[in-house]
Write a protein that holds these residues in place. Structure first.
Motif, PDB file in Angstrom:
ATOM      1  N   UNK A 137       0.846  -1.191   0.000  1.00 16.29           N
ATOM      2  CA  UNK A 137       0.000   0.000   0.000  1.00 16.29           C
ATOM      3  C   UNK A 137       0.887   1.250   0.000  1.00 16.29           C
ATOM      4  N   UNK A 138       0.308   2.437  -0.194  1.00 22.07           N
ATOM      5  CA  UNK A 138       1.109   3.659  -0.220  1.00 22.07           C
ATOM      6  C   UNK A 138       2.047   3.756   0.983  1.00 22.07           C
ATOM      7  N   UNK A 139       3.295   4.115   0.700  1.00 18.24           N
ATOM      8  CA  UNK A 139       4.305   4.241   1.740  1.00 18.24           C
ATOM      9  C   UNK A 139       5.137   2.987   1.931  1.00 18.24           C
ATOM     10  N   UNK A 140       4.677   1.840   1.413  1.00 12.91           N
ATOM     11  CA  UNK A 140       5.423   0.590   1.548  1.00 12.91           C
ATOM     12  C   UNK A 140       6.626   0.574   0.616  1.00 12.91           C
ATOM     13  N   UNK A 141       7.654  -0.151   1.035  1.00 12.13           N
ATOM     14  CA  UNK A 141       8.850  -0.356   0.236  1.00 12.13           C
ATOM     15  C   UNK A 141       9.119  -1.857   0.215  1.00 12.13           C
ATOM     16  N   UNK A 142       9.427  -2.408  -0.939  1.00 12.78           N
ATOM     17  CA  UNK A 142       9.684  -3.836  -1.079  1.00 12.78           C
ATOM     18  C   UNK A 142      11.099  -4.045  -1.591  1.00 12.78           C
ATOM     19  N   UNK A 143      11.859  -4.885  -0.907  1.00 10.94           N
ATOM     20  CA  UNK A 143      13.168  -5.305  -1.386  1.00 10.94           C
ATOM     21  C   UNK A 143      12.981  -6.733  -1.872  1.00 10.94           C
ATOM     22  N   UNK A 144      13.152  -6.923  -3.158  1.00 17.03           N
ATOM     23  CA  UNK A 144      12.906  -8.217  -3.787  1.00 17.03           C
ATOM     24  C   UNK A 144      14.238  -8.838  -4.185  1.00 17.03           C
ATOM     25  N   UNK A 145      14.640  -9.940  -3.536  1.00 13.00           N
ATOM     26  CA  UNK A 145      15.935 -10.559  -3.856  1.00 13.00           C
ATOM     27  C   UNK A 145      16.016 -11.000  -5.317  1.00 13.00           C
ATOM     28  N   UNK A 146      17.196 -10.890  -5.894  1.00 16.01           N
ATOM     29  CA  UNK A 146      17.414 -11.320  -7.275  1.00 16.01           C
ATOM     30  C   UNK A 146      17.052 -12.796  -7.416  1.00 16.01           C
ATOM     31  N   UNK A 147      16.320 -13.114  -8.456  1.00 14.69           N
ATOM     32  CA  UNK A 147      16.004 -14.502  -8.779  1.00 14.69           C
ATOM     33  C   UNK A 147      14.808 -15.092  -8.069  1.00 14.69           C
ATOM     34  N   UNK A 148      14.187 -14.372  -7.134  1.00 12.48           N
ATOM     35  CA  UNK A 148      13.025 -14.932  -6.445  1.00 12.48           C
ATOM     36  C   UNK A 148      11.843 -15.012  -7.412  1.00 12.48           C
ATOM     37  N   UNK A 149      11.179 -16.163  -7.427  1.00  8.59           N
ATOM     38  CA  UNK A 149       9.995 -16.309  -8.279  1.00  8.59           C
ATOM     39  C   UNK A 149       8.858 -15.539  -7.639  1.00  8.59           C
ATOM     40  N   UNK A 150       8.144 -14.773  -8.457  1.00 11.62           N
ATOM     41  CA  UNK A 150       7.046 -13.949  -7.950  1.00 11.62           C
ATOM     42  C   UNK A 150       6.059 -13.681  -9.067  1.00 11.62           C
ATOM     43  N   UNK A 151       4.887 -13.233  -8.661  1.00 13.22           N
ATOM     44  CA  UNK A 151       3.871 -12.847  -9.645  1.00 13.22           C
ATOM     45  C   UNK A 151       2.958 -11.797  -9.034  1.00 13.22           C
ATOM     46  N   UNK A 152       2.459 -10.933  -9.886  1.00 16.64           N
ATOM     47  CA  UNK A 152       1.451  -9.969  -9.452  1.00 16.64           C
ATOM     48  C   UNK A 152       0.101 -10.650  -9.583  1.00 16.64           C
ATOM     49  N   UNK A 153      -0.652 -10.661  -8.508  1.00 13.64           N
ATOM     50  CA  UNK A 153      -1.963 -11.310  -8.510  1.00 13.64           C
ATOM     51  C   UNK A 153      -3.037 -10.330  -8.968  1.00 13.64           C
ATOM     52  N   UNK A 154      -3.021  -9.137  -8.382  1.00 16.39           N
ATOM     53  CA  UNK A 154      -3.998  -8.112  -8.753  1.00 16.39           C
ATOM     54  C   UNK A 154      -3.518  -6.762  -8.244  1.00 16.39           C
ATOM     55  N   UNK A 155      -4.138  -5.695  -8.771  1.00  9.08           N
ATOM     56  CA  UNK A 155      -3.811  -4.348  -8.308  1.00  9.08           C
ATOM     57  C   UNK A 155      -5.003  -3.427  -8.502  1.00  9.08           C
ATOM     58  N   UNK A 156      -4.993  -2.312  -7.777  1.00  9.81           N
ATOM     59  CA  UNK A 156      -6.072  -1.328  -7.889  1.00  9.81           C
ATOM     60  C   UNK A 156      -5.924  -0.553  -9.195  1.00  9.81           C
TER      61      UNK A 156
END
Length: 66
Positions: free
Chosen positions: A19-38
């Protein structure tokens, strides 16, 4: 995160909502997917190094030689 919200799934870490104000550190190579967004989803993404590949989950990984 600037505006709205988004829900992501990270392998081994489950589903996270940002949500607004959040920060995400995503490690290189981690499998991920966007499920949904506003509809008003807005973020700033900083990537380093900038020369990385992205592939859809249904694409095959190409073998590379070192």
């Amino acid at each position: 995160m600037l505006k709205g919200w988004a829900r992501f799934e990270y392998e081994g870490h489950g589903i996270r909502t940002v949500r607004p104000g959040d920060c995400v550190v995503q490690p290189a190579g981690i499998r991920h997917r966007e499920i949904e967004h506003s509809e008003d989803f807005e973020l700033i993404e900083v990537v380093s190094p900038a020369n990385f590949g992205t592939r859809a989950e249904d694409e095959e990984v190409e073998a590379t030689e070192a």
